[in-house]
Write a protein that holds these residues in place. Structure first.
Motif, PDB file in Angstrom:
ATOM      1  N   LYS A  88       0.847  -1.179   0.000  1.00 33.28           N
ATOM      2  CA  LYS A  88       0.000   0.000   0.000  1.00 33.28           C
ATOM      3  C   LYS A  88       0.890   1.239   0.000  1.00 33.28           C
ATOM      4  O   LYS A  88       2.054   1.194   0.408  1.00 33.28           O
ATOM      5  CB  LYS A  88      -0.912   0.005   1.227  1.00 33.28           C
ATOM      6  CG  LYS A  88      -1.840  -1.209   1.306  1.00 33.28           C
ATOM      7  CD  LYS A  88      -3.125  -1.004   0.569  1.00 33.28           C
ATOM      8  CE  LYS A  88      -4.000  -2.242   0.540  1.00 33.28           C
ATOM      9  NZ  LYS A  88      -4.832  -2.424   1.691  1.00 33.28           N
ATOM     10  N   LYS A  89       0.341   2.344  -0.442  1.00 36.02           N
ATOM     11  CA  LYS A  89       1.078   3.595  -0.600  1.00 36.02           C
ATOM     12  C   LYS A  89       1.837   3.998   0.669  1.00 36.02           C
ATOM     13  O   LYS A  89       1.306   3.913   1.775  1.00 36.02           O
ATOM     14  CB  LYS A  89       0.108   4.710  -0.982  1.00 36.02           C
ATOM     15  CG  LYS A  89       0.790   6.025  -1.267  1.00 36.02           C
ATOM     16  CD  LYS A  89      -0.189   7.078  -1.709  1.00 36.02           C
ATOM     17  CE  LYS A  89       0.580   8.362  -1.995  1.00 36.02           C
ATOM     18  NZ  LYS A  89      -0.183   9.309  -2.735  1.00 36.02           N
ATOM     19  N   GLY A  90       3.088   4.424   0.451  1.00 32.31           N
ATOM     20  CA  GLY A  90       3.892   4.976   1.524  1.00 32.31           C
ATOM     21  C   GLY A  90       4.657   3.977   2.363  1.00 32.31           C
ATOM     22  O   GLY A  90       5.280   4.349   3.351  1.00 32.31           O
ATOM     23  N   LYS A  91       4.650   2.697   1.983  1.00 30.49           N
ATOM     24  CA  LYS A  91       5.314   1.688   2.807  1.00 30.49           C
ATOM     25  C   LYS A  91       6.603   1.149   2.203  1.00 30.49           C
ATOM     26  O   LYS A  91       7.250   0.307   2.808  1.00 30.49           O
ATOM     27  CB  LYS A  91       4.347   0.542   3.091  1.00 30.49           C
ATOM     28  CG  LYS A  91       3.160   0.975   3.935  1.00 30.49           C
ATOM     29  CD  LYS A  91       2.347  -0.194   4.368  1.00 30.49           C
ATOM     30  CE  LYS A  91       1.216   0.261   5.265  1.00 30.49           C
ATOM     31  NZ  LYS A  91       0.443  -0.852   5.775  1.00 30.49           N
ATOM     32  N   SER A  98       3.274   3.613  -8.877  1.00 28.00           N
ATOM     33  CA  SER A  98       1.994   3.515  -8.169  1.00 28.00           C
ATOM     34  C   SER A  98       0.839   3.249  -9.116  1.00 28.00           C
ATOM     35  O   SER A  98       0.881   3.605 -10.287  1.00 28.00           O
ATOM     36  CB  SER A  98       1.709   4.828  -7.427  1.00 28.00           C
ATOM     37  OG  SER A  98       2.741   5.117  -6.534  1.00 28.00           O
ATOM     38  N   ASP A 108      -7.717   3.164  -3.042  1.00 28.22           N
ATOM     39  CA  ASP A 108      -6.429   2.942  -2.404  1.00 28.22           C
ATOM     40  C   ASP A 108      -5.369   2.957  -3.489  1.00 28.22           C
ATOM     41  O   ASP A 108      -5.687   3.076  -4.678  1.00 28.22           O
ATOM     42  CB  ASP A 108      -6.418   1.610  -1.642  1.00 28.22           C
ATOM     43  CG  ASP A 108      -5.519   1.649  -0.418  1.00 28.22           C
ATOM     44  OD1 ASP A 108      -4.599   2.484  -0.373  1.00 28.22           O
ATOM     45  OD2 ASP A 108      -5.725   0.828   0.491  1.00 28.22           O
ATOM     46  N   GLU A 111       1.841   0.105  -4.618  1.00 30.81           N
ATOM     47  CA  GLU A 111       3.133   0.543  -5.108  1.00 30.81           C
ATOM     48  C   GLU A 111       4.101  -0.639  -5.196  1.00 30.81           C
ATOM     49  O   GLU A 111       3.972  -1.614  -4.448  1.00 30.81           O
ATOM     50  CB  GLU A 111       3.747   1.604  -4.174  1.00 30.81           C
ATOM     51  CG  GLU A 111       2.970   2.891  -4.148  1.00 30.81           C
ATOM     52  CD  GLU A 111       3.581   3.943  -3.246  1.00 30.81           C
ATOM     53  OE1 GLU A 111       3.328   5.129  -3.529  1.00 30.81           O
ATOM     54  OE2 GLU A 111       4.279   3.601  -2.265  1.00 30.81           O
TER      55      GLU A 111
END
Length: 180
Positions: A88-91, A98, A108, A111
């Protein structure tokens, strides 16, 4: 033990949780099955045998956050190929690619680290615990295709057939071992 017997053994250990996460839903919990070491071993054997027979040219195992991670490492190790997480985004650190996707009540973003997809045409096999509506796998297929990867198939331990997720994946070979 035959493939059918192994799959029956795994299914016997999957617990049902009625009314989770909300009333009217029956949650099929693969984690309850994985609390038994014998089930872990048999499930790993099933995955590896199926991949050897159907995807012998796979070059990367793509693992969906988070339960797909449970199966991907041992399978990738068996074939001595890449194990690439989709998060998931930002991890994920570093440069990522993305893809947003729609959920039942919102959206959601998935990535992948750009440098993990080493070559155009990389033959990727997506693994997850469950196919429900198909939205997650569809998003990952599109993400990988936008990176010039070749998605050769999708595998799931469990499929909730009434939700018709397979229909969203019509252009990609899909296999599930246990259907509800």
């Amino acid at each position: 033990m035959s493939m059918e017997t192994k799959i029956s053994f795994i299914k016997e250990h999957i617990r049902d949780f009625p009314d989770f996460p909300k009333k009217g839903i029956i949650f099929r919990d693969i984690l309850s099955a994985l609390s038994n070491g014998s089930v872990c071993k048999v499930l790993n054997e099933v995955l590896i045998q199926y991949i050897k027979e159907n995807f012998p040219d796979v070059e990367a195992i793509i693992a969906l956050e988070s339960r797909g991670f449970l199966f991907s490492f041992s399978v990738a190790a068996e074939f001595e190929i890449a194990c690439i997480p989709i998060r998931k985004k930002g991890k994920l650190p570093g440069e990522v690619i993305s893809r947003s996707y729609e959920l039942e009540y919102g959206s959601d973003v998935f990535e992948v680290q750009k440098d993990s997809l080493k070559k155009p045409g990389l033959k990727c096999l997506i693994i997850d615990d469950l196919i429900a509506t198909g939205g997650s796998m569809e998003a990952v297929i599109k993400l990988l295709e936008s990176c010039n990867c070749d998605v050769i198939g999708c595998l799931a331990v469990i499929e909730l057939v009434d939700l018709k997720g397979r229909e969203k994946l019509a252009n990609t070979p899909v296999h599930s071992f246990i259907q509800y």
